[in-house]
Design a protein around this motif. Structure first.
Motif, PDB file in Angstrom:
ATOM      1  N   SER A 187       0.841  -1.203   0.000  1.00 15.66           N
ATOM      2  CA  SER A 187       0.000   0.000   0.000  1.00 15.66           C
ATOM      3  C   SER A 187       0.867   1.241   0.000  1.00 15.66           C
ATOM      4  O   SER A 187       2.085   1.158   0.196  1.00 15.66           O
ATOM      5  N   ALA A 219      -2.404   4.373   4.105  1.00 13.96           N
ATOM      6  CA  ALA A 219      -3.637   3.736   3.614  1.00 13.96           C
ATOM      7  C   ALA A 219      -4.258   2.881   4.715  1.00 13.96           C
ATOM      8  O   ALA A 219      -5.431   2.518   4.634  1.00 13.96           O
ATOM      9  N   GLY A 220      -3.424   2.533   5.751  1.00 10.19           N
ATOM     10  CA  GLY A 220      -3.972   1.772   6.875  1.00 10.19           C
ATOM     11  C   GLY A 220      -3.396   0.373   7.022  1.00 10.19           C
ATOM     12  O   GLY A 220      -4.003  -0.484   7.657  1.00 10.19           O
ATOM     13  N   SER A 270      -0.839  -0.778   8.815  1.00 13.28           N
ATOM     14  CA  SER A 270      -0.598  -1.193  10.204  1.00 13.28           C
ATOM     15  C   SER A 270      -1.913  -1.407  10.928  1.00 13.28           C
ATOM     16  O   SER A 270      -2.066  -2.356  11.693  1.00 13.28           O
ATOM     17  N   THR A 271      -2.868  -0.523  10.684  1.00 13.66           N
ATOM     18  CA  THR A 271      -4.174  -0.645  11.349  1.00 13.66           C
ATOM     19  C   THR A 271      -4.841  -1.957  10.927  1.00 13.66           C
ATOM     20  O   THR A 271      -5.389  -2.684  11.755  1.00 13.66           O
ATOM     21  N   HIS A 330      -5.842   1.733  18.168  1.00 13.59           N
ATOM     22  CA  HIS A 330      -5.117   1.830  16.912  1.00 13.59           C
ATOM     23  C   HIS A 330      -4.319   3.115  16.917  1.00 13.59           C
ATOM     24  O   HIS A 330      -4.641   4.051  17.601  1.00 13.59           O
ATOM     25  N   ARG A 361       1.375   1.971  18.735  1.00  9.86           N
ATOM     26  CA  ARG A 361       2.053   0.825  18.147  1.00  9.86           C
ATOM     27  C   ARG A 361       3.509   0.742  18.551  1.00  9.86           C
ATOM     28  O   ARG A 361       4.121  -0.292  18.443  1.00  9.86           O
ATOM     29  N   LYS A 386     -10.907   2.352   4.651  1.00 13.10           N
ATOM     30  CA  LYS A 386     -11.402   3.665   5.107  1.00 13.10           C
ATOM     31  C   LYS A 386     -12.761   3.984   4.493  1.00 13.10           C
ATOM     32  O   LYS A 386     -13.040   5.147   4.181  1.00 13.10           O
ATOM     33  N   ASP A 444     -15.373   4.116   5.924  1.00  8.74           N
ATOM     34  CA  ASP A 444     -16.151   4.916   6.887  1.00  8.74           C
ATOM     35  C   ASP A 444     -15.945   6.407   6.680  1.00  8.74           C
ATOM     36  O   ASP A 444     -16.557   7.218   7.362  1.00  8.74           O
ATOM     37  N   ALA A 453     -13.241  -0.976   6.859  1.00  9.87           N
ATOM     38  CA  ALA A 453     -12.845   0.208   7.626  1.00  9.87           C
ATOM     39  C   ALA A 453     -12.024  -0.376   8.769  1.00  9.87           C
ATOM     40  O   ALA A 453     -12.574  -0.760   9.807  1.00  9.87           O
TER      41      ALA A 453
END
Ligand code: G4P
Length: 531
Positions: A29, A33-34, A36-37, A56, A61, A152, A154, A262
């Motif tokens: 990514s 973009a997320g 790690s989340t 998060h 982290r 994402k 959401d 999300a």
């Protein structure tokens, strides 16, 4: 070439079974973009890292996933590529981490040699971004199957149909939605699981600290409200255009399954985990340098895709990350390094997650093993227990950044040379030389600026030879075929340098200089460097 050419196999059903349970993949990514989340959200559902995902975010982290080097701590970034192992529904997921920083490094690319497929994560508001496209190109060259995740949802973002069109255009694969959101980007209220024909309403629990609440919407499509009904029809339209999911087409990288998430709210994560476990390709017989295949149930073999040193200044620590290709790895076994023909003892084998290390006693095809005390190993080395095998070299990638390194203190030139040689050996940076520049001033080449930072840090801290780096204005490197005409050492907007693997590279400031060079040197052939 027969897939089992002359290689005795153990025909162990348990070995095939263990390999068949593995799902070894990387998330590719663009930063933010997320990734790690999402990784933490997967871990939350699979319940492996205790309490992972309780909160998060970057700050929480630190200390959990990866921050072991001084430089890493200072910058709050992740340099280490470790693997996280998760269990879900009988499958063992190996999530191989790619450095999560705006800068590329060659390690980011090399990870893609060690995985069986990739999860491509796209920010719903941004669509395809440059780093995603670069990584996608490497995946495509390697023929890796790709699962696309639009994250994402959401937040307000692009139209779902537009995103789907973008996937088809950018990847050249047919996008096949497996889940579809009920609600536009920014109004993510529910999810259709198109594989199972189910619909659920979604609610975040403690802002994403716990798995999301899923309430099945029962009674069939007729009971959906008008908005949901419209979304479902949209999903059906896309499915009709792309065709049904076909595992063979996915494995052949002709189809890419698409899911919506999300990650910060844990929406769609369970469905993704199910897809990874049920549809993700397992390790298969691996191509060898000789052009055959190493069956997964042959004797032990693997290859090194990353070497990391200097995490622990006190211990001159070298860890080589090995991808198991065939057979069982048992800690303590003596392996042979195919390049050197020398034995390598595996007394110390670890699973490395950030700073924490867990001893690995057994590993199966698809697993990642961190070998400690691995100063003799380098990227691309093949290791085997009994029947010899060599896996293809991990290709060098075209560097885009260049800098001249010099010893800051001429009195420490010996240490400087030793340090540069070691960094080259480990593949931290590529080292280019020419008679004109001499050994005192080699050119370091990299895919991402982070590689230079790591090199400079280690020159000072580990080799006690602080170095000055002077950036060069080049941005383009091509391989130069040197049979016949002798190439010029320098030319307008570029120069010619040599790598210790015998390759000659021509560096250019831009495409125009490259074209001029071609016109001025019709007897010389330039070819692209690539995966
Ligand atoms: P990366 O590893 O790909 O670089 O991305 P990372 O997970 O760090 O996520 C980048 C930012 O995006 C984080 O916000 C994270 O919380 C947010 N994010 C990730 N997934 C989602 C999602 O599905 N929905 C929403 N709304 N946000 C998401 P941050 O502000 O940088 O950190 P934090 O303050 O939230 O911790």
């Amino acid at each position: 070439m027969p897939r089992t050419a002359n290689i005795p196999t153990t025909h162990s059903p348990s070995l095939r079974d263990e390999a068949g349970r593995r799902r070894t993949f990387a998330v590719i990514s663009h930063p933010d973009a997320g990734k790690s989340t999402l990784t933490e959200a997967l871990a939350l559902y699979a319940r492996v890292i205790k309490d992972a995902g309780v909160t998060h975010g970057k700050s929480s982290r630190h200390g959990t996933v990866s921050d072991w080097m001084g430089l890493e701590q200072e910058r709050g970034i992740s340099i280490s590529s470790a693997a996280l192992q998760l269990n879900h529904n009988g499958a063992v997921l190996n999530v191989v981490d790619t450095p999560g920083h705006a800068d590329f490094s060659e390690d980011t690319y090399r990870v893609l040699a060690a995985v069986d497929f990739a999860v491509m994560l796209i920010d719903a508001a941004k669509g395809f971004e440059p780093q995603t496209l670069k990584l996608l190109a490497v995946c495509r060259r390697r023929g890796l199957p790709i699962i696309t995740v639009i994250n994402k949802w959401d937040r307000p973002g692009l139209e779902s149909l537009g995103l789907i069109d973008g996937i088809a255009e950018q990847t050249g694969m047919a996008p096949v939605p497996l889940t579809w959101p009920a609600g536009r980007a920014g109004a993510f209220t529910g999810l259709f699981d198109l594989r199972r024909g189910e619909a659920v309403r979604l609610e975040a629990v403690r802002g994403g600290a716990l798995p999301s609440l899923e309430t099945p919407v029962t009674g069939g499509p007729g009971t959906l409200n008008a908005q949901w009904q419209a979304e479902l029809e949209e999903a059906e339209l896309v499915s009709a255009a792309s065709g049904a999911f076909d595992a063979a087409a996915f494995h052949a990288a002709q189809q890419t399954p698409v899911l919506f998430t999300a990650a910060a709210k844990n929406f769609g994560v369970r469905q993704l985990l199910d897809v990874l476990a049920e549809l993700g390709p397992a390790p298969s017989d691996r191509s060898t340098e000789a052009g055959g295949y190493r069956p997964v149930d042959a004797g032990f073999s693997g290859f090194v895709f990353k070497v990391q040193a200097g995490q622990d200044a006190a211990h001159r620590d070298h860890i080589a990350f090995l991808r198991v290709c065939s057979g069982v790895f048992e800690r303590g076994m003596t392996l042979t390094n195919a390049r050197l023909g020398r034995p390598f003892a595996t007394k110390y084998a670890h699973r490395v997650i950030g700073r924490s290390r867990e001893v690995i006693d057994l590993a199966w095809p698809g697993d990642i093993v961190g070998l400690v005390n691995a100063a003799s190993l380098r990227v691309g080395d093949s290791l085997y227990a009994e029947e010899e095998v060599r896996f293809p070299e991990i290709p060098h990638f075209a560097p885009e950044l260049f800098t001249v390194a010099r010893a800051a203190d001429p009195g420490r030139y010996k240490q400087f040379r030793r340090g540069i040689a070691q960094l080259e050996h480990e593949g931290v940076v590529q080292v280019l030389r020419s008679d004109r520049r001499g050994e005192q001033a080699p050119v370091l080449a990299a895919v991402g600026a982070l590689q230079f930072e790591v090199a400079q840090h280690r020159m000072a801290e580990e080799f006690h030879a602080p170095a000055t780096f002077e950036p060069l204005p080049y941005s383009l490197a091509m391989r130069l075929e040197t049979t016949g005409a002798r190439p010029p050492e320098t030319f307008r907007g570029g120069e010619v340098l040599h790598r210790s693997d015998g390759e000659t590279l021509a560096l250019f400031t831009d495409r125009y200089k490259l074209e001029h060079f071609r016109e001025d040197n019709p007897g010389l052939t330039l070819t692209a460097i690539g995966a």
